[in-house]
Design a protein around this motif. Structure first.
Motif, PDB file in Angstrom:
ATOM      1  N   MET A 244       0.987  19.798   2.857  1.00  0.00           N
ATOM      2  CA  MET A 244       1.195  18.750   1.873  1.00  0.00           C
ATOM      3  C   MET A 244       0.057  17.727   1.939  1.00  0.00           C
ATOM      4  O   MET A 244      -0.056  16.992   2.909  1.00  0.00           O
ATOM      5  N   PRO A 245      -0.783  17.662   0.895  1.00  0.00           N
ATOM      6  CA  PRO A 245      -1.900  16.714   0.936  1.00  0.00           C
ATOM      7  C   PRO A 245      -1.486  15.313   0.488  1.00  0.00           C
ATOM      8  O   PRO A 245      -0.571  15.155  -0.313  1.00  0.00           O
ATOM      9  N   ILE A 246      -2.181  14.309   1.014  1.00  0.00           N
ATOM     10  CA  ILE A 246      -2.124  12.977   0.421  1.00  0.00           C
ATOM     11  C   ILE A 246      -3.185  13.009  -0.671  1.00  0.00           C
ATOM     12  O   ILE A 246      -4.371  13.146  -0.387  1.00  0.00           O
ATOM     13  N   VAL A 247      -2.756  12.927  -1.906  1.00  0.00           N
ATOM     14  CA  VAL A 247      -3.655  13.076  -3.043  1.00  0.00           C
ATOM     15  C   VAL A 247      -4.435  11.782  -3.279  1.00  0.00           C
ATOM     16  O   VAL A 247      -5.632  11.808  -3.545  1.00  0.00           O
TER      17      VAL A 247
ATOM     18  N   VAL B  99      -3.428  -2.561  -9.635  1.00  0.00           N
ATOM     19  CA  VAL B  99      -3.404  -1.285  -8.929  1.00  0.00           C
ATOM     20  C   VAL B  99      -4.840  -0.909  -8.600  1.00  0.00           C
ATOM     21  O   VAL B  99      -5.645  -0.673  -9.506  1.00  0.00           O
ATOM     22  N   LYS B 100      -5.166  -0.869  -7.314  1.00  0.00           N
ATOM     23  CA  LYS B 100      -6.498  -0.474  -6.844  1.00  0.00           C
ATOM     24  C   LYS B 100      -6.353   0.768  -5.980  1.00  0.00           C
ATOM     25  O   LYS B 100      -5.447   0.848  -5.138  1.00  0.00           O
ATOM     26  N   PHE B 101      -7.241   1.724  -6.167  1.00  0.00           N
ATOM     27  CA  PHE B 101      -7.218   2.949  -5.372  1.00  0.00           C
ATOM     28  C   PHE B 101      -7.951   2.689  -4.059  1.00  0.00           C
ATOM     29  O   PHE B 101      -9.025   2.090  -4.045  1.00  0.00           O
ATOM     30  N   VAL B 102      -7.309   3.137  -2.964  1.00  0.00           N
ATOM     31  CA  VAL B 102      -7.831   2.870  -1.624  1.00  0.00           C
ATOM     32  C   VAL B 102      -7.806   4.153  -0.796  1.00  0.00           C
ATOM     33  O   VAL B 102      -7.118   5.118  -1.126  1.00  0.00           O
ATOM     34  N   HIS B 103      -8.554   4.140   0.298  1.00  0.00           N
ATOM     35  CA  HIS B 103      -8.526   5.238   1.262  1.00  0.00           C
ATOM     36  C   HIS B 103      -7.174   5.186   1.970  1.00  0.00           C
ATOM     37  O   HIS B 103      -6.741   4.116   2.403  1.00  0.00           O
ATOM     38  N   PRO B 104      -6.462   6.313   2.098  1.00  0.00           N
ATOM     39  CA  PRO B 104      -5.099   6.266   2.656  1.00  0.00           C
ATOM     40  C   PRO B 104      -5.022   5.892   4.134  1.00  0.00           C
ATOM     41  O   PRO B 104      -3.951   5.506   4.599  1.00  0.00           O
TER      42      PRO B 104
ATOM     43  N   TYR C 297       0.853  -1.187   0.000  1.00  0.00           N
ATOM     44  CA  TYR C 297       0.000   0.000   0.000  1.00  0.00           C
ATOM     45  C   TYR C 297       0.889   1.237   0.000  1.00  0.00           C
ATOM     46  O   TYR C 297       1.809   1.346   0.811  1.00  0.00           O
ATOM     47  N   PHE C 298       0.596   2.157  -0.916  1.00  0.00           N
ATOM     48  CA  PHE C 298       1.374   3.385  -1.052  1.00  0.00           C
ATOM     49  C   PHE C 298       0.447   4.591  -1.022  1.00  0.00           C
ATOM     50  O   PHE C 298      -0.652   4.548  -1.582  1.00  0.00           O
ATOM     51  N   ALA C 299       0.922   5.680  -0.403  1.00  0.00           N
ATOM     52  CA  ALA C 299       0.253   6.973  -0.468  1.00  0.00           C
ATOM     53  C   ALA C 299       1.087   7.879  -1.350  1.00  0.00           C
ATOM     54  O   ALA C 299       2.322   7.776  -1.383  1.00  0.00           O
ATOM     55  N   PHE C 300       0.415   8.774  -2.054  1.00  0.00           N
ATOM     56  CA  PHE C 300       1.072   9.731  -2.944  1.00  0.00           C
ATOM     57  C   PHE C 300       0.714  11.136  -2.484  1.00  0.00           C
ATOM     58  O   PHE C 300      -0.441  11.548  -2.553  1.00  0.00           O
ATOM     59  N   ALA C 301       1.726  11.844  -1.980  1.00  0.00           N
ATOM     60  CA  ALA C 301       1.550  13.215  -1.507  1.00  0.00           C
ATOM     61  C   ALA C 301       2.058  14.175  -2.575  1.00  0.00           C
ATOM     62  O   ALA C 301       2.800  13.787  -3.477  1.00  0.00           O
TER      63      ALA C 301
END
Length: 196
Positions: free
Chosen positions: A59-62, A79-84, A48-52
């Motif tokens: 600095m937001p987590i986008v 690749v699935k988008f998830v809640h950070p 799981y990765f977050a992209f800021a």
């Protein structure tokens, strides 16, 4: 792990490839951190990765993603988008970017974030399981990319998610509705700064 995913590749082989890809990431971890790519959790077969957006302050987590290695590399990574924070799947409306790519000669950017009727977002580039499994790409086999210059590797996906997801963000924009108490905060960018 999703119940629809059946591990048919020898799990030891997949686990070894998971470890190899993770070691490459760890060797580049500081570079990724500076770009705003943060490893949140690792639990085989998922990362799981977050992209800021490091160019913005605060600095937001986008967005955040789950990258799944089941059957890798006979199949590409998922690749699935998830809640950070909860790491639960989200809908396309909950992703704060459409991962735009500038096309030469085109008046508007191409959105690399796509979704079907189920509203589940996917990253629409070769080397992603959801791209190759989509009916619109049934002639674009994963095996055309599998051994080609790192396409479909963990770092390839992280690089492209960062490039099209956060690298171009330069500002916050506000939309104020007089009937609302709280303004709608959006992320902004200059269309000329979008990656090709």
């Amino acid at each position: 792990m999703e119940s629809s995913l059946i591990q048919y590749v020898d799990p030891e082989v997949t686990h070894q490839k998971f470890q190899e890809e993770l070691e490459i990431f760890f060797s580049l971890r500081e570079e990724y951190r500076k770009k705003g790519v943060l490893l949140l959790e690792q639990q085989y077969p998922d990362l799981y990765f977050a992209f800021a957006a490091p160019s913005l302050y605060p600095m937001p987590i986008v967005f955040a993603v789950r990258i799944n290695f089941v059957n890798y590399d006979v199949q590409p990574l998922s690749v699935k988008f998830v809640h950070p924070l909860t790491l639960e799947p989200i809908t396309i409306e909950q992703v704060h970017t459409n991962l735009p790519r500038k096309l030469v000669g085109a008046p508007t950017p191409q959105a690399l974030l796509q979704a079907d009727l189920n509203r589940i977002p996917f990253f629409c580039i070769p080397g992603v399981r959801e791209y190759h499994n989509h009916p619109f790409h049934n002639g674009d086999s994963w095996f055309l990319y599998r051994k080609k210059g790192g396409e479909g590797s963990l770092c390839f996906l992280l690089d492209n998610l960062e490039l099209y997801g956060t690298s171009y963000l330069t500002a916050y924009t506000f939309q104020i509705n007089l009937n609302m108490q709280i303004p709608n905060l959006q992320l902004g960018y200059n269309p000329e700064d979008l990656p090709l």
